[in-house]
Enzyme design. Structure first.
Site, PDB file in Angstrom:
ATOM      1  N   ARG A 285       0.646  -1.024   0.279  1.00 10.25           N
ATOM      2  CA  ARG A 285       0.035  -0.356   0.231  1.00 10.25           C
ATOM      3  C   ARG A 285       0.906   1.765   0.060  1.00 10.25           C
ATOM      4  NH1 ARG A 285      -3.295  -2.355  -1.849  1.00 10.25           N
ATOM      5  NH2 ARG A 285      -5.264  -2.998  -0.912  1.00 10.25           N
ATOM      6  N   GLN A 314      -5.590   6.999  -4.046  1.00 11.32           N
ATOM      7  CA  GLN A 314      -5.969   6.372  -5.467  1.00 11.32           C
ATOM      8  C   GLN A 314      -7.096   6.551  -5.959  1.00 11.32           C
ATOM      9  OE1 GLN A 314      -2.848   2.514  -5.363  1.00 11.32           O
ATOM     10  NE2 GLN A 314      -5.203   1.802  -6.050  1.00 11.32           N
ATOM     11  N   HIS A 333      -1.632   0.889 -10.276  1.00  7.45           N
ATOM     12  CA  HIS A 333      -2.152  -0.330  -9.082  1.00  7.45           C
ATOM     13  C   HIS A 333      -2.753  -1.639 -10.008  1.00  7.45           C
ATOM     14  CE1 HIS A 333      -3.809  -1.445  -5.404  1.00  7.45           C
ATOM     15  NE2 HIS A 333      -3.324  -2.269  -5.440  1.00  7.45           N
TER      16      HIS A 333
HETATM   17  P1  NAD Z   1      -1.273 -11.653   4.446  1.00  3.14           P
HETATM   18  O1  NAD Z   1      -2.427 -11.546   5.057  1.00  3.14           O
HETATM   19  O2  NAD Z   1      -1.451 -13.458   3.957  1.00  3.14           O
HETATM   20  O3  NAD Z   1      -0.049 -11.502   5.199  1.00  3.14           O
HETATM   21  C1  NAD Z   1      -0.282 -10.531   6.016  1.00  3.14           C
HETATM   22  C2  NAD Z   1       1.194 -10.812   6.537  1.00  3.14           C
HETATM   23  O4  NAD Z   1       1.445  -8.972   7.155  1.00  3.14           O
HETATM   24  C3  NAD Z   1       0.394 -11.545   7.999  1.00  3.14           C
HETATM   25  O5  NAD Z   1       1.854 -12.437   7.872  1.00  3.14           O
HETATM   26  C4  NAD Z   1       1.344 -10.432   9.171  1.00  3.14           C
HETATM   27  O6  NAD Z   1       1.303 -10.949  10.697  1.00  3.14           O
HETATM   28  C5  NAD Z   1       1.701  -9.466   8.478  1.00  3.14           C
HETATM   29  N1  NAD Z   1       1.928  -8.095   9.368  1.00  3.14           N
HETATM   30  C6  NAD Z   1       0.795  -7.340   9.690  1.00  3.14           C
HETATM   31  N2  NAD Z   1       1.082  -6.468  10.490  1.00  3.14           N
HETATM   32  C7  NAD Z   1       2.601  -6.157  10.407  1.00  3.14           C
HETATM   33  C8  NAD Z   1       3.269  -5.498  11.351  1.00  3.14           C
HETATM   34  N3  NAD Z   1       2.949  -3.909  11.587  1.00  3.14           N
HETATM   35  N4  NAD Z   1       5.020  -5.782  10.737  1.00  3.14           N
HETATM   36  C9  NAD Z   1       4.985  -7.036  10.237  1.00  3.14           C
HETATM   37  N5  NAD Z   1       4.246  -7.584   9.357  1.00  3.14           N
HETATM   38  C10 NAD Z   1       2.961  -7.513   9.507  1.00  3.14           C
HETATM   39  O7  NAD Z   1      -2.565 -11.051   3.441  1.00  3.14           O
HETATM   40  P2  NAD Z   1      -1.482 -10.608   2.046  1.00  3.14           P
HETATM   41  O8  NAD Z   1      -1.752 -11.958   0.781  1.00  3.14           O
HETATM   42  O9  NAD Z   1       0.677 -11.326   1.872  1.00  3.14           O
HETATM   43  O10 NAD Z   1      -1.098  -9.379   1.456  1.00  3.14           O
HETATM   44  C11 NAD Z   1      -0.813  -8.314   1.963  1.00  3.14           C
HETATM   45  C12 NAD Z   1      -0.928  -6.575   1.529  1.00  3.14           C
HETATM   46  O11 NAD Z   1      -0.394  -7.113   0.203  1.00  3.14           O
HETATM   47  C13 NAD Z   1      -2.266  -6.966   1.778  1.00  3.14           C
HETATM   48  O12 NAD Z   1      -3.264  -6.800   3.093  1.00  3.14           O
HETATM   49  C14 NAD Z   1      -2.690  -5.769   0.431  1.00  3.14           C
HETATM   50  O13 NAD Z   1      -2.687  -4.494   1.096  1.00  3.14           O
HETATM   51  C15 NAD Z   1      -1.565  -6.066  -0.133  1.00  3.14           C
HETATM   52  N6  NAD Z   1      -2.229  -6.448  -1.799  1.00  3.14           N
HETATM   53  C16 NAD Z   1      -1.177  -5.645  -2.386  1.00  3.14           C
HETATM   54  C17 NAD Z   1      -2.055  -6.387  -4.035  1.00  3.14           C
HETATM   55  C18 NAD Z   1      -2.069  -5.471  -5.171  1.00  3.14           C
HETATM   56  O14 NAD Z   1      -2.525  -5.243  -6.388  1.00  3.14           O
HETATM   57  N7  NAD Z   1      -0.996  -4.776  -5.230  1.00  3.14           N
HETATM   58  C19 NAD Z   1      -3.023  -7.370  -4.209  1.00  3.14           C
HETATM   59  C20 NAD Z   1      -3.108  -7.632  -3.357  1.00  3.14           C
HETATM   60  C21 NAD Z   1      -3.075  -7.869  -1.710  1.00  3.14           C
END
Ligand code: NAD
Length: 399
Positions: A285, A314, A333
């Protein structure tokens, strides 16, 4: 009967596609941890077609209208008198994609007294004021895992393109040049570098696995430690702080959700702990980073490159400084909205709607907020609160 408001990005400038580059997409039934891909009772779209734009309607119209519901689809989402705002007073469900987010702020939620559910067709529900949703008892759900692997592919692509100086080299070809020295004066191999991910959830772990064959040294930090067997398999170095990870790494990638604990985690102060000339790839993000601190770090050389696909807000205003900063490899994005990913999250959105209307439980792994508190993935990966402040700036894109 319910009114569903679905906010989607615009069709291509030359119109909705009449044909596609490929005839099909691979059929995937399970994600790497064994979770099944979405299982709606039926779908009314062709996998591989453009579903995320206004005319694609996420393939939802036939299903919703044949059950007596009203579906409103619009891309007009920003500014006080947007179509989204006009439709809110009697909306029961709002659906949007993070690529073109309907910022569901507390003000908007207050305008929607009948609102029961907000669905993210994709992953990442930070565009909703989760605190306001909790306070109102609104369910927030997303299609967990639908595009995690898609994003991981984009991360690896952007890491390699920065380290190898791909985009400037491509541009020399377009300009008619053969300027090898200009291309390679900033070009390196990633082999042997130290690469670290902030968060090793679905995306972060996939990135680590994809990178393993490049013979790099792999690092991670997360709220949760990975199982010992995974650490051993990938020869991972685990860090308990951002400072420790960034001091050790040549390439850093951000893969955690945006929530109050992670907002602006990369700023002037934390950038000082990066190695000079580090590369940063952020497809998580935009607001994980202090916008202007990134520009300063690229200008000073503290960062050698920055890439990603996420911005704040966005769409990014025309004058967003990341459009023009040096040594960047930004895309809009898009990483999670390949045609392949769209088929999964359109099916997942349909699955969530079927559960809602049939009064069946929504998969726990799809839940972010339910019953006034964080639930499912929300309870695992988010912290309570609101990260939507400043989103009204998205209206500047229209002007
Ligand atoms: P997920 O829930 O599997 O993984 C998120 C991880 O972040 C978890 O392991 C959690 O423990 C960790 N986390 C949370 N807060 C934290 C902190 N303060 N310090 C360290 N680690 C922390 O989710 P995911 O599928 O891996 O997706 C992650 C993020 O990626 C989504 O929430 C979204 O914002 C972003 N995303 C972007 C796109 C894109 O098109 N660019 C698509 C999907 C997801």
């Amino acid at each position: 009967m319910a009114k569903i408001v679905c906010v989607l990005y615009d069709d291509p400038v030359n119109g909705y596609p009449k044909s596609y580059a490929r005839d099909d997409i691979p059929k995937i039934t399970k994600y790497p941890d064994g979770q099944t891909t979405p299982t709606p009772q039926a779908i009314d779209f062709v996998p591989g077609h453009l579903l995320g734009s206004v005319s694609g309607e996420l393939g939802l119209r036939k299903y919703l209208e044949s059950n007596g519901h009203t579906l409103v689809v619009t891309s007009d989402k920003d500014g006080a008198n947007s179509r989204l705002d006009q439709e809110l007073p009697d909306a029961e469900i709002v659906i949007s994609q993070p690529f073109w987010p309907a910022y569901m702020t507390a003000e908007r939620i207050a305008k929607a007294p009948k609102l029961k559910m907000i669905v993210t067709a994709g992953i990442g529900s930070d565009h909703t004021d989760l605190q306001a949703a909790m306070d109102r008892g609104i369910t927030v759900a997303e299609v967990t895992y639908c595009n995690s692997n898609s994003v991981a592919e984009h991360v690896v692509m952007q890491m390699l393109s920065l380290v190898r100086n791909y985009i400037p080299s491509y541009n020399w070809v377009i300009k008619g040049g053969w300027n090898i020295a200009d291309c390679v004066e900033r070009s390196y191999d990633i082999e042997g570098m130290h690469v670290g991910t902030v968060a090793a959830g679905r995306i972060g772990l996939r990135v680590l696995r994809l990178l393993k064959p490049f013979d790099v040294h792999l690092h991670y930090m997360d709220r949760y430690k990975l199982p010992d067997a995974v650490e051993k398999e990938l020869n991972l170095t685990h860090h308990t702080s951002l400072e420790s990870l960034t001091k050790a790494c040549d390439v850093v990638t951000l893969n955690c959700p945006l929530h109050p604990e992670t907002e602006h985690m990369i700023n002037d102060k934390t950038l000082k702990n990066f190695k000079r000339g580090a590369y940063l790839v952020n497809t998580a993000r935009g607001k994980l980073c202090d916008r202007d601190a990134i520009v300063r770090a690229l200008e000073s050389g503290q960062l050698a490159g920055y890439a990603g696909d996420v911005w704040f807000p966005q769409p990014a205003p025309q004058d967003h400084p990341w459009r023009k900063m040096p040594h960047h490899g930004m895309t809009p994005h898009i990483s999670g909205t390949s045609l392949s990913a769209q088929a999964r999250y359109a099916a997942g959105t349909r699955e969530i709607l079927e559960c809602y209307f049939d009064k069946k439980p929504i998969r726990n792994e799809y839940l972010i907020v339910q019953g006034g508190k964080l639930a499912g993935v929300g309870a695992h990966s988010y912290s309570a609160g609101n990260a939507t402040s400043g989103s009204e700036e998205a209206a500047k894109f229209k002007r």
